[in-house]
Design an enzyme around this catalytic site. Structure first.
Site, PDB file in Angstrom:
ATOM      1  N   ASP A 191     -82.795  46.433  -0.031  1.00 13.90           N
ATOM      2  CA  ASP A 191     -84.070  46.763   0.610  1.00 13.90           C
ATOM      3  C   ASP A 191     -84.088  48.227   1.050  1.00 13.90           C
ATOM      4  O   ASP A 191     -85.058  48.953   0.829  1.00 13.90           O
ATOM      5  CB  ASP A 191     -84.284  45.826   1.802  1.00 13.90           C
ATOM      6  CG  ASP A 191     -85.573  46.121   2.551  1.00 13.90           C
ATOM      7  OD1 ASP A 191     -86.607  46.364   1.896  1.00 13.90           O
ATOM      8  OD2 ASP A 191     -85.555  46.119   3.802  1.00 13.90           O
TER       9      ASP A 191
ATOM     10  N   GLU B 159     -84.201  42.756  -4.783  1.00 17.82           N
ATOM     11  CA  GLU B 159     -83.540  43.697  -3.860  1.00 17.82           C
ATOM     12  C   GLU B 159     -82.020  43.591  -3.999  1.00 17.82           C
ATOM     13  O   GLU B 159     -81.321  44.625  -4.008  1.00 17.82           O
ATOM     14  CB  GLU B 159     -83.962  43.401  -2.422  1.00 17.82           C
ATOM     15  CG  GLU B 159     -85.418  43.706  -2.129  1.00 17.82           C
ATOM     16  CD  GLU B 159     -85.855  43.220  -0.770  1.00 17.82           C
ATOM     17  OE1 GLU B 159     -86.890  43.709  -0.258  1.00 17.82           O
ATOM     18  OE2 GLU B 159     -85.157  42.350  -0.200  1.00 17.82           O
TER      19      GLU B 159
END
Length: 214
Positions: free
Chosen positions: A126, A196
């Site tokens: 992320d 992610e």
């Protein structure tokens, strides 16, 4: 008077001779005793001998906790090659790819594999994704101000957009899910988190250039 003193003097001399003779007699008796009885010699004190110390074995070190044994690869070679083609990256460490695809429900049901879930990789991915997209926008849009760059980044880095990207890459069929989440292959939240995690896996396996290319 003279005769009286002479007698007393003669008596005193006789007394001295008698004392002398008595002392001589005692001295000779002592000498005879010394010659007859040998002189006692006290034996030297015995050395103090300590009992031998009991042998005490050193304490055995406690065994280290057993580490989970890594099982054979979860992904079949053909399946791994298909994912690598979709991602455009060949993994030197295939275990990173498996970890990125492993949902917590799968790792909880299969603890013997020793594979962590993809949550830690998703956390790193992320942050990496936000940085890489910001870097690309900053480079490719030199005239854009901060507000425009922020809006563009939000448009790319959000769960629905990441879920759609994961769908286009065909990640869903390769997810490692628990039995209760068999239908989660189409869940865009799970797909976004997996994407992610894949960004982080590519970064750890190939470095920042490989992650930027992906």
């Amino acid at each position: 008077v003279f005769r009286h003193h002479a007698r007393r003097l003669a008596a005193f001399k006789s007394f001295l001779h008698a004392v002398h003779d008595e002392l001589t007699h005692h001295r000779r008796a002592i000498d005879e005793m010394r010659r007859v009885e040998p002189r006692r010699v006290e034996p030297p004190p015995k050395a103090l001998v300590l009992p031998p110390k009991a042998h005490v074995a050193p304490p055995k070190p406690e065994p280290a906790p057993a580490k989970p044994v890594l099982a054979a690869a979860v992904l079949e070679p053909k399946e791994r090659e298909a994912i690598e083609r979709a991602l455009g990256h060949h993994f030197h460490n295939p275990r990173l790819l498996e970890e990125a695809l492993a949902h917590p429900t799968y790792t909880q049901e299969n603890p013997e594999i020793g594979l962590p879930s993809n949550y830690r990789l998703a956390f790193l991915g992320d942050a990496l994704l936000g940085f890489l997209i910001a870097d690309a926008l900053h480079t490719n849009l030199p005239e854009a101000d901060q507000q425009v760059l922020t809006e563009r980044r939000k448009h790319v880095v959000n769960r629905p957009a990441l879920g759609r990207t994961a769908e286009r890459l065909g990640i869903g069929p390769h997810l490692l899910l628990g039995r209760q989440l068999r239908e989660g292959r189409k869940n865009r939240t799970i797909l976004a988190e997996t994407l992610e995690a894949l960004v982080a896996a590519v970064y750890l396996d190939g470095g920042p250039d490989a992650a930027r290319a992906f």
